[in-house]
Each structure stands twice: as structure tokens, then as C-alpha cells.
Design a protein around this motif. Structure first.
Motif, PDB file in Angstrom:
ATOM      1  N   LEU A  86       0.748  -1.255  -0.062  1.00 65.41           N
ATOM      2  CA  LEU A  86      -0.040   0.052  -0.003  1.00 65.41           C
ATOM      3  C   LEU A  86       0.881   1.110  -0.111  1.00 65.41           C
ATOM      4  N   ASP A  87       2.003   1.145   0.532  1.00 65.18           N
ATOM      5  CA  ASP A  87       2.837   2.395   0.783  1.00 65.18           C
ATOM      6  C   ASP A  87       3.536   2.622  -0.759  1.00 65.18           C
ATOM      7  N   ASP A  88       3.590   1.416  -1.301  1.00 65.27           N
ATOM      8  CA  ASP A  88       4.078   1.630  -2.633  1.00 65.27           C
ATOM      9  C   ASP A  88       3.328   2.076  -3.716  1.00 65.27           C
ATOM     10  N   GLY A  89       2.015   2.123  -3.533  1.00 69.42           N
ATOM     11  CA  GLY A  89       0.792   2.688  -4.273  1.00 69.42           C
ATOM     12  C   GLY A  89       0.092   1.553  -4.992  1.00 69.42           C
ATOM     13  N   THR A 101      -6.041  -3.685  10.880  1.00 70.48           N
ATOM     14  CA  THR A 101      -7.389  -3.535  10.703  1.00 70.48           C
ATOM     15  C   THR A 101      -7.941  -2.079  10.372  1.00 70.48           C
ATOM     16  N   ASP A 102      -7.524  -1.104  11.198  1.00 66.27           N
ATOM     17  CA  ASP A 102      -7.421   0.375  11.165  1.00 66.27           C
ATOM     18  C   ASP A 102      -7.121   0.672  10.059  1.00 66.27           C
ATOM     19  N   ARG A 103      -5.826   0.299   9.123  1.00 63.02           N
ATOM     20  CA  ARG A 103      -5.623   0.670   8.197  1.00 63.02           C
ATOM     21  C   ARG A 103      -6.448   0.233   7.058  1.00 63.02           C
ATOM     22  N   ALA A 104      -6.881  -0.815   7.013  1.00 62.99           N
ATOM     23  CA  ALA A 104      -7.808  -1.514   6.158  1.00 62.99           C
ATOM     24  C   ALA A 104      -9.134  -0.921   6.004  1.00 62.99           C
ATOM     25  N   LEU A 105      -9.539  -0.197   6.822  1.00 63.10           N
ATOM     26  CA  LEU A 105     -10.756   0.696   7.064  1.00 63.10           C
ATOM     27  C   LEU A 105     -10.547   1.745   6.434  1.00 63.10           C
ATOM     28  N   ASP A 106      -9.427   2.462   6.820  1.00 68.26           N
ATOM     29  CA  ASP A 106      -9.235   3.795   6.487  1.00 68.26           C
ATOM     30  C   ASP A 106      -8.388   4.148   5.190  1.00 68.26           C
ATOM     31  N   ASP A 107      -7.691   3.207   4.707  1.00 67.17           N
ATOM     32  CA  ASP A 107      -7.015   3.754   3.416  1.00 67.17           C
ATOM     33  C   ASP A 107      -7.769   3.268   2.354  1.00 67.17           C
ATOM     34  N   CYS A 162      -7.034   2.750  -0.654  1.00 66.31           N
ATOM     35  CA  CYS A 162      -6.349   2.124  -1.666  1.00 66.31           C
ATOM     36  C   CYS A 162      -6.683   0.471  -1.168  1.00 66.31           C
ATOM     37  N   ALA A 163      -7.096   0.352   0.003  1.00 71.38           N
ATOM     38  CA  ALA A 163      -7.610  -0.896   0.365  1.00 71.38           C
ATOM     39  C   ALA A 163      -9.088  -1.197   0.590  1.00 71.38           C
ATOM     40  N   THR A 164      -9.634  -2.435  -0.249  1.00 67.95           N
ATOM     41  CA  THR A 164     -10.883  -2.779  -0.100  1.00 67.95           C
ATOM     42  C   THR A 164     -10.919  -4.083   0.374  1.00 67.95           C
ATOM     43  N   VAL A 165     -11.582  -4.098   1.841  1.00 67.55           N
ATOM     44  CA  VAL A 165     -11.675  -5.624   2.317  1.00 67.55           C
ATOM     45  C   VAL A 165     -13.121  -5.894   2.251  1.00 67.55           C
ATOM     46  N   TYR A 166     -13.265  -7.465   1.965  1.00 70.81           N
ATOM     47  CA  TYR A 166     -14.762  -7.956   2.039  1.00 70.81           C
ATOM     48  C   TYR A 166     -14.586  -8.996   3.143  1.00 70.81           C
ATOM     49  N   VAL A 167     -15.776  -9.218   3.925  1.00 72.13           N
ATOM     50  CA  VAL A 167     -16.029 -10.169   4.750  1.00 72.13           C
ATOM     51  C   VAL A 167     -17.066 -11.381   4.205  1.00 72.13           C
ATOM     52  N   SER A 168     -16.455 -12.542   3.999  1.00 73.47           N
ATOM     53  CA  SER A 168     -17.418 -13.599   3.413  1.00 73.47           C
ATOM     54  C   SER A 168     -18.069 -14.205   4.787  1.00 73.47           C
ATOM     55  N   PRO A 169     -19.573 -14.386   4.236  1.00 72.36           N
ATOM     56  CA  PRO A 169     -20.338 -15.062   5.570  1.00 72.36           C
ATOM     57  C   PRO A 169     -20.027 -16.501   5.700  1.00 72.36           C
ATOM     58  N   GLU A 170     -19.431 -17.084   4.704  1.00 72.16           N
ATOM     59  CA  GLU A 170     -18.819 -18.478   4.738  1.00 72.16           C
ATOM     60  C   GLU A 170     -17.415 -18.697   5.159  1.00 72.16           C
ATOM     61  N   PRO A 171     -17.094 -19.935   5.830  1.00 74.68           N
ATOM     62  CA  PRO A 171     -15.783 -20.051   5.893  1.00 74.68           C
ATOM     63  C   PRO A 171     -14.925 -20.259   4.628  1.00 74.68           C
ATOM     64  N   ILE A 172     -13.827 -19.451   4.740  1.00 72.19           N
ATOM     65  CA  ILE A 172     -12.856 -19.625   3.561  1.00 72.19           C
ATOM     66  C   ILE A 172     -11.641 -20.543   3.930  1.00 72.19           C
ATOM     67  N   GLU A 173     -11.628 -21.583   2.649  1.00 77.21           N
ATOM     68  CA  GLU A 173     -10.744 -22.708   3.071  1.00 77.21           C
ATOM     69  C   GLU A 173      -9.396 -22.814   2.004  1.00 77.21           C
ATOM     70  N   TYR A 174      -9.376 -21.875   1.500  1.00 77.16           N
ATOM     71  CA  TYR A 174      -8.113 -21.874   0.415  1.00 77.16           C
ATOM     72  C   TYR A 174      -7.829 -20.411   0.040  1.00 77.16           C
ATOM     73  N   LEU A 228     -15.890  -4.724   4.606  1.00 80.26           N
ATOM     74  CA  LEU A 228     -15.387  -4.721   6.095  1.00 80.26           C
ATOM     75  C   LEU A 228     -15.934  -3.620   6.940  1.00 80.26           C
ATOM     76  N   SER A 229     -16.184  -2.639   6.462  1.00 85.21           N
ATOM     77  CA  SER A 229     -17.105  -1.369   7.331  1.00 85.21           C
ATOM     78  C   SER A 229     -18.292  -1.666   7.640  1.00 85.21           C
ATOM     79  N   ALA A 230     -18.864  -2.492   7.026  1.00 86.03           N
ATOM     80  CA  ALA A 230     -20.608  -2.756   7.268  1.00 86.03           C
ATOM     81  C   ALA A 230     -20.617  -3.938   8.440  1.00 86.03           C
ATOM     82  N   VAL A 231     -19.336  -4.591   8.705  1.00 88.93           N
ATOM     83  CA  VAL A 231     -19.507  -5.619   9.637  1.00 88.93           C
ATOM     84  C   VAL A 231     -18.647  -5.576  10.666  1.00 88.93           C
ATOM     85  N   VAL A 232     -17.568  -4.769  10.724  1.00 89.07           N
ATOM     86  CA  VAL A 232     -16.508  -4.564  11.658  1.00 89.07           C
ATOM     87  C   VAL A 232     -17.255  -4.037  13.067  1.00 89.07           C
TER      88      VAL A 232
END
Length: 265
Positions: A163-166, A189-195, A197-209, A258-262
Motif C-alpha cells: 500500500l505504501d508503494d501505491g 484492521t484500522d488501515r484496512a478501514l481507513d486506506d 487503496c484497500a478494499t476488504v470484504y468479509v465472507s459469510p462462509e468460512p474460507i478454506e483456500y 469490512l466497514s459494514a460488519v466490523v
């Protein structure tokens, strides 16, 4: 000779490395039995017995005391060599394929062997983590899409550097990863919310790979039952890239930002 779907012939050829060596030698150049004895480490009696077996199966013919491979004999030998290649491939990629199949990932069989595989070992249990971290550090401002079933400090640091590198990062995690991130890695986690350039999604189902895509390289990471990364495949093959794209898009479609569930964590 009775037909049994080819099993007898396959068993006959695979049953002796000398038979394979004789057929390989004749495929390269027609030979007399005496020449074969000099080339292949076998007695004249053994060579004659093998040639008889080949003639019975129409894999070779005798012409002017010289044995020639027939077109069907050549096909049998080529198919046998392909089988050996496939078995070797299965030995190499077996753990990767088995872990993905265990979680019903649907990884395409034709994509096996299309790239470089890094495998964690007893001597180097962090080989996969190190490779993925390296790929993150090599991003150099590129767009990154990733899916991770674990939270690892090395990944967080490498992602922050990217992220620092753009770089632009899209990441899909599940609820367990989110809870661990909030509990143990608050600043990340705070940077994922505030930056932006970062978009984080939370899956309702467990991720296994795991998935990773950047600069035309698509990666798939197989995890064991303890959620340890065991193998990662890096590939530029279109089949792998399309599969990774489809899986990523499908996970995003079912996920929330992320912002909707955190705030509920």
C-alpha cells in the motif's frame, strides 16, 4: 490373444523395466536380437522372450532378421511414457490437489502442472508463507486481489508495504479472520478501514483456500485441516487465471464490505 480392455498389455509392459527398455530401443532404431543384448542389460534368452511377447501383441514385426516397432507399438510406448509423466506429476502435485478437493474447491484438473509449486516441508514449514510474502513485496504499485483464510503478521506487513508503494488491494477474508484481526492486529484492521487503496470484504462462509492475483500471475494456496498453508501454485496459464477470477468474483458477490460488519465484531 483375447482382449481385456488393454489391461493385459499395460500390465505386461509395466511389469518389467527391461521390456520398456527394449521397446524404447527399438522405437529409436530397428535392431537384431544380438544388438539388443549389447544395448539392454539382459540375456539373449530374455530378449527373445520379450520380442516374442511384443510380436504376440503386434507391437513389433520381424523383417530380414531385424525387429521393427509397429505404429501401434509406438503408440503404446508413447502412452506409457505419458502415464509415467502423469504419475510423476501426481506425486508432485498430489498434496495440493488433495487439499483443494477436500474443501470442494473445484480446481480444474487440466490446470495441474501449469506453473511453479512451492511446498511447505518439515525442513521449511514457512516456505509458502515466505513465497506469498515475497509476491506481495514484489507488487510495486500493482493491483492485487487476494483471498485468505488466515491472518498472518508477515502478510499484514507485506500488504502495508505494498500500500505504501501505491498498490491497490482487494482482499476477501472470513469472519474468523476478521475476529482475529480485530483482536490481535488492530493497526492493520484500522488501515484496512481507513486506506482508500484497500478494499476488504468479509465472507459469510468460512474460507478454506487462498487466492492471489497480481501482474498476470494467479496463485492458489492449499491449506491443511489446521489452516496451515501447505502448497501454493503460481501460474500464468489462462485456465488458472480464469478460475481464480471466477472464484474471487463469486466470493465478493456473497460478501460484505469490512466497514459494514466490523462494528459488530
Amino acid at each position: 490373444m483375447t482382449s481385456d480392455g488393454g489391461h493385459d498389455g499395460a500390465q505386461y509392459l509395466a511389469g518389467s523395466p527391461i521390456r520398456v527398455a527394449v521397446l524404447r530401443t527399438l522405437r529409436r532404431e530397428p535392431r537384431r536380437p544380438a544388438d539388443l543384448t549389447d544395448t539392454v542389460d539382459a540375456t539373449r534368452t530374455t530378449i527373445q522372450r520379450i520380442l516374442g511377447g511384443f510380436r504376440e501383441r503386434d507391437w513389433v514385426v520381424k523383417r530380414d532378421a531385424v525387429y521393427h516397432v509397429t505404429p501401434t507399438g509406438e503408440r503404446v510406448y508413447n502412452a506409457y511414457e505419458r502415464l509415467l509423466d502423469e504419475v510423476e506429476l501426481a506425486d508432485r502435485y498430489g498434496r495440493f490437489a488433495a487439499e483443494l478437493e477436500r474443501v470442494n474447491a473445484g480446481f480444474p484438473a487440466e490446470a495441474i502442472g501449469t506453473g511453479e509449486l512451492t511446498v511447505a516441508t518439515e525442513q521449511n514449514p514457512l516456505a509458502v508463507v515466505d513465497r506469498l510474502t515475497g509476491l506481495l513485496r514484489e507488487a510495486n504499485g500493482a493491483e492485487i486481489r487476494a483471498v485468505s483464510p488466515v491472518v498472518v503478521q508477515q502478510f499484514n506487513r507485506a500488504a502495508a508495504a505494498a500500500l505504501d508503494d501505491g498498490s491497490l488491494i482487494e482482499l476477501v477474508i472470513d469472519q474468523d479472520v476478521l475476529e482475529a484481526s480485530v483482536s490481535d492486529f488492530g493497526p492493520a484492521t484500522d488501515r484496512a478501514l481507513d486506506d482508500e487503496c484497500a478494499t476488504v470484504y468479509v465472507s459469510p462462509e468460512p474460507i478454506e483456500y487462498g487466492l492471489f492475483e497480481c501482474d498476470g500471475v494467479a496463485c492458489v494456496t492449499a491449506y491443511d485441516r489446521q489452516n496451515n498453508p501447505r502448497c501454493v501454485l503460481e501460474s500464468t496459464d489462462p485456465v488458472v487465471a480464469e478460475w481464480v477470477d471466477d472464484r474471487f468474483d463469486s466470493l465478493v458477490d456473497d460478501a460484505q464490505r469490512l466497514s459494514a460488519v466490523v462494528e459488530n465484531v
